[in-house]
Design an enzyme around this catalytic site. Structure first.
Site, PDB file in Angstrom:
ATOM      1  CE1 TYR A 135       3.547  -8.296   5.485  1.00 50.04           C
ATOM      2  CE2 TYR A 135       5.915  -8.243   5.848  1.00 50.04           C
ATOM      3  CZ  TYR A 135       4.840  -8.321   4.991  1.00 50.04           C
ATOM      4  OH  TYR A 135       5.051  -8.428   3.635  1.00 50.04           O
ATOM      5  CE  LYS A 163       3.662  -4.936   4.472  1.00 47.71           C
ATOM      6  NZ  LYS A 163       5.120  -5.124   4.239  1.00 47.71           N
ATOM      7  CB  VAL A 205       3.326  -1.140   4.520  1.00 47.41           C
ATOM      8  CG1 VAL A 205       4.813  -1.503   4.471  1.00 47.41           C
ATOM      9  CG2 VAL A 205       2.952  -0.671   5.918  1.00 47.41           C
TER      10      VAL A 205
END
Length: 303
Positions: A135, A163, A205
């Site tokens: 992330y 992400k 996401v």
């Protein structure tokens, strides 16, 4: 096997008025996500209020979700810990309890150097066989995972996805130009969702998907099918709602939207509190207008 593509909701955690896990309502939401056609479920992210959950609660949520999903889509657990030791333990526990993959944040509460961050990621990746999504959100977590760092992380075969939440969607192109398909890239910013998919992101996401799963999946499927005009019609309607995701009160905002669509409640865990006063009125007005004008969806499941 985990396939890195599509819409993966970072789901909210449902609580009762007594501050206990509301598994009945949680399962109702998960069922709505599956029915809409999401491609995975991510537990314990920022939207999931992970920092307020106990270890037993996280384990219960994972086991419950796996039971509800019943193998239809992969279930991932977010790892956000203050120490490498705790992150490794969380990753190994997730694998033991049946998670299909992990989303991994940089070290919490400490602005680690590039070397420290890479070392942290590698230590966790080497402790588990689970596939991992890194992330990358320097806006909220103050640590930028650079292309050079991702170059170094290639040695960990199970670090497979990113992400991308830098707010610069051209970073998607930089990643693709440099690494090809070595990393699958997901947009992590709702207000950049369609644009990111259109220029090559593999997935999304998402946050407002928690309240509007069908609309979110429809945008993804339409973009990937090249039907940009149809996708844009939904996206234009969606944008005022998507902007609720880029706020310090995104959890409260999205839970109000879940309440409006009948698949959630607004209960949050302190120190978070439900929205108050003019801000509450503002958010409710946005949601009410969107509900009045909710679009008819194209038959996106047949694409």
């Amino acid at each position: 096997m985990l396939e890195w593509k599509g819409v993966m909701p970072a789901v909210t955690t449902k609580f009762t008025a007594e501050d206990e896990l509301d598994l009945e309502l949680f399962n109702k939401n998960i069922t709505a996500q599956i029915t809409a056609g999401v491609h995975g479920i991510i537990l314990g992210g920022t939207l999931g209020e992970a920092s307020t959950l106990t270890k037993p609660e996280k384990e219960l949520l994972l086991k419950n979700t796996l039971n509800t999903v019943a193998g239809k889509v992969p279930v991932l657990l977010n790892i956000a810990e203050q120490t490498t030791k705790d992150a490794i333990a969380a990753a190994q526990n997730a694998e033991k309890n049946g998670a299909a993959g992990l989303m991994l944040l940089p070290p919490m509460r400490y602005k680690a150097t590039d070397f420290e961050t890479v070392t942290y990621f590698k230590a966790i990746a080497n402790s588990t066989s689970l596939p991992i999504m890194i992330y990358n959100n320097p806006v909220d977590y103050k640590i930028m995972v650079t292309l050079e760092m991702f170059e170094d992380l290639q040695s960990c075969e199970n670090i497979q996805a990113i992400k991308e939440s830098t707010r610069d969607i051209t970073n998607i192109i930089r990643i693709k130009n440099r690494f090809g398909d070595r990393y699958k890239v997901f947009t992590g910013v709702d207000t950049l969702g369609m644009e990111s998919l259109a220029i090559g992101a593999d997935g999304w996401v998402a946050g407002l998907v928690c309240a509007y799963p069908a609309e979110t999946v429809a945008i993804y499927e339409l973009v990937k099918a090249g039907k940009l005009s149809e996708a844009l019609t939904i996206y234009k309607w969606f944008m005022p709602l998507l902007e609720l995701d880029i706020s310090p009160q995104l959890v409260q905002n999205i839970k109000l939207a879940e309440l409006a669509t009948g698949i959630g409640s607004e209960y949050v865990r302190a120190p978070r509190l439900p929205l108050q006063g003019k801000e509450r009125e503002r958010v409710q007005a946005i949601i009410a207008k969107a509900m009045e004008n909710r679009p008819m969806l194209f038959n996106y499941k047949s694409l």
